[in-house]
Design a protein around this motif. Structure first.
Motif, PDB file in Angstrom:
ATOM      1  N   ASP A 198       0.625  -1.051   0.064  1.00 45.51           N
ATOM      2  CA  ASP A 198      -0.095   0.087   0.087  1.00 45.51           C
ATOM      3  C   ASP A 198       0.802   1.447  -0.087  1.00 45.51           C
ATOM      4  O   ASP A 198       1.851   1.235   0.740  1.00 45.51           O
ATOM      5  N   GLY A 199       0.497   2.225  -0.789  1.00 46.88           N
ATOM      6  CA  GLY A 199       1.401   3.501  -0.910  1.00 46.88           C
ATOM      7  C   GLY A 199       0.591   4.571  -0.274  1.00 46.88           C
ATOM      8  O   GLY A 199       0.032   4.529   0.914  1.00 46.88           O
ATOM      9  N   ALA A 200       0.296   5.412  -1.034  1.00 47.53           N
ATOM     10  CA  ALA A 200      -0.556   6.778  -0.630  1.00 47.53           C
ATOM     11  C   ALA A 200      -1.863   6.470  -0.277  1.00 47.53           C
ATOM     12  O   ALA A 200      -2.615   5.589  -0.579  1.00 47.53           O
ATOM     13  N   VAL A 201      -2.437   7.431   0.587  1.00 53.59           N
ATOM     14  CA  VAL A 201      -3.958   7.110   1.030  1.00 53.59           C
ATOM     15  C   VAL A 201      -4.362   8.523   0.755  1.00 53.59           C
ATOM     16  O   VAL A 201      -3.875   9.451   0.603  1.00 53.59           O
ATOM     17  N   ASN A 202      -5.976   8.259   0.649  1.00 53.89           N
ATOM     18  CA  ASN A 202      -6.791   9.569   0.238  1.00 53.89           C
ATOM     19  C   ASN A 202      -7.073  10.491   1.627  1.00 53.89           C
ATOM     20  O   ASN A 202      -6.852  10.001   2.865  1.00 53.89           O
ATOM     21  N   GLU A 222      -9.710  10.251   3.053  1.00 55.69           N
ATOM     22  CA  GLU A 222     -10.629   9.166   4.001  1.00 55.69           C
ATOM     23  C   GLU A 222      -9.777   8.185   4.734  1.00 55.69           C
ATOM     24  O   GLU A 222     -10.111   7.340   5.454  1.00 55.69           O
ATOM     25  N   LEU A 223      -8.374   8.523   4.560  1.00 58.06           N
ATOM     26  CA  LEU A 223      -7.253   7.490   5.010  1.00 58.06           C
ATOM     27  C   LEU A 223      -7.541   6.069   4.383  1.00 58.06           C
ATOM     28  O   LEU A 223      -7.261   5.127   4.982  1.00 58.06           O
ATOM     29  N   ARG A 224      -8.086   6.051   3.145  1.00 59.77           N
ATOM     30  CA  ARG A 224      -8.044   4.724   2.516  1.00 59.77           C
ATOM     31  C   ARG A 224      -6.980   4.648   1.321  1.00 59.77           C
ATOM     32  O   ARG A 224      -6.459   5.580   1.049  1.00 59.77           O
ATOM     33  N   VAL A 225      -6.645   3.517   1.207  1.00 57.78           N
ATOM     34  CA  VAL A 225      -5.556   3.148   0.094  1.00 57.78           C
ATOM     35  C   VAL A 225      -5.779   3.934  -1.195  1.00 57.78           C
ATOM     36  O   VAL A 225      -7.014   3.440  -1.471  1.00 57.78           O
ATOM     37  N   ALA A 226      -5.128   4.845  -1.808  1.00 51.82           N
ATOM     38  CA  ALA A 226      -5.428   5.221  -2.949  1.00 51.82           C
ATOM     39  C   ALA A 226      -4.300   4.838  -4.158  1.00 51.82           C
ATOM     40  O   ALA A 226      -4.522   5.073  -5.162  1.00 51.82           O
ATOM     41  N   GLN A 253      -7.015  -4.716 -12.001  1.00 48.82           N
ATOM     42  CA  GLN A 253      -5.887  -3.716 -12.273  1.00 48.82           C
ATOM     43  C   GLN A 253      -4.602  -4.200 -11.707  1.00 48.82           C
ATOM     44  O   GLN A 253      -3.482  -4.318 -12.267  1.00 48.82           O
ATOM     45  N   GLN A 254      -4.598  -4.755 -10.385  1.00 54.19           N
ATOM     46  CA  GLN A 254      -3.536  -5.048  -9.537  1.00 54.19           C
ATOM     47  C   GLN A 254      -3.025  -6.294 -10.267  1.00 54.19           C
ATOM     48  O   GLN A 254      -1.705  -6.404 -10.461  1.00 54.19           O
ATOM     49  N   TYR A 267       0.637   2.607  -8.968  1.00 56.37           N
ATOM     50  CA  TYR A 267      -0.741   2.869  -9.664  1.00 56.37           C
ATOM     51  C   TYR A 267      -1.627   3.280  -8.834  1.00 56.37           C
ATOM     52  O   TYR A 267      -1.877   2.945  -7.448  1.00 56.37           O
ATOM     53  N   ARG A 268      -2.829   3.846  -9.327  1.00 58.68           N
ATOM     54  CA  ARG A 268      -3.595   4.558  -8.626  1.00 58.68           C
ATOM     55  C   ARG A 268      -4.791   3.259  -8.161  1.00 58.68           C
ATOM     56  O   ARG A 268      -4.865   2.546  -9.218  1.00 58.68           O
ATOM     57  N   MET A 269      -5.458   3.591  -7.202  1.00 59.07           N
ATOM     58  CA  MET A 269      -6.665   2.402  -6.887  1.00 59.07           C
ATOM     59  C   MET A 269      -7.921   3.101  -6.704  1.00 59.07           C
ATOM     60  O   MET A 269      -7.865   4.404  -6.332  1.00 59.07           O
ATOM     61  N   ASP A 270      -8.945   2.639  -7.309  1.00 58.51           N
ATOM     62  CA  ASP A 270     -10.468   3.238  -7.397  1.00 58.51           C
ATOM     63  C   ASP A 270     -11.150   2.268  -6.285  1.00 58.51           C
ATOM     64  O   ASP A 270     -11.468   1.264  -6.744  1.00 58.51           O
ATOM     65  N   ARG A 271     -11.290   2.761  -5.141  1.00 59.92           N
ATOM     66  CA  ARG A 271     -11.971   1.740  -4.052  1.00 59.92           C
ATOM     67  C   ARG A 271     -13.585   1.589  -4.263  1.00 59.92           C
ATOM     68  O   ARG A 271     -13.932   0.802  -3.842  1.00 59.92           O
TER      69      ARG A 271
END
Length: 181
Positions: free
Chosen positions: A82-86, A88-92, A137-138, A124-128
């Motif tokens: 897991d990298g950056a968070v958004n 709402e502190l969810r993995v982005a 995507q992963q 890469y970016r994640m769309d939760r």
């Protein structure tokens, strides 16, 4: 008819002049390899080994028991972190990494390259809101990382075999010149 021939000739000259090369053209056709790895490899190594063998096969290098080169792979690791968070502190963002140590030996067992560290990393970016799409995507990114690592091995093998072939041909040329009357 004449215009077609001229057009075809111009296209062929353009392609030849731009430096176009077929993939695998740098390796000697018919070269053989043997793959040796540690006893205890990580779980993702089987997937990487499948990708590596397919990549080498496409480039004209085939697997054989008495081989021209031996590829010794150790310390293979593949992970997705897991990298950056958004807000709402969810993995982005996720980061997929694969690395290994490669040693290359010639057919006689002489070391051509000892412990080359190869690493591939992609963020890469994640769309939760799209979990199924995020999983796909992963999986796709992890496959791309394994393929990029296999391509690095192919390039390293190409450079090593080209340099040893160049040295061998230079030695044979100097022998011919020194034996000339």
């Amino acid at each position: 008819m004449f215009c077609r021939a001229v057009s075809l000739l111009v296209i062929m000259m353009t392609v030849a002049g731009c430096g176009f090369q077929l993939r695998g053209a740098g390796l000697a056709q018919g070269m053989t390899y043997r793959l040796v790895s540690e006893q205890e490899q990580s779980a993702g190594y089987a997937d990487f080994q499948r990708v590596l063998k397919a990549t080498l096969e496409r480039s004209g290098v085939r697997e054989a028991a008495p081989a021209d080169v031996t590829l010794r792979i150790s310390s293979f690791q593949a992970e997705t972190l897991d990298g950056a968070v958004n807000a709402e502190l969810r993995v982005a963002e996720n980061i997929s990494t694969a690395s290994l140590e490669l040693s290359v030996l010639d057919g006689k067992g002489n070391l051509l390259a000892d412990e080359i560290l190869l690493r591939q990393r992609t963020a890469y970016r994640m769309d939760r809101s799209q979990l199924l799409g995020s999983y796909q995507q992963q999986t796709s990114v992890e496959q791309d990382v394994r393929q990029a690592l296999a391509n690095q091995i192919l390039r390293a093998l190409s450079v090593l075999t080209r340099s040893t072939t160049g040295l061998a041909s230079a030695d044979s040329e100097s022998d011919v010149k020194s034996n000339a009357p």
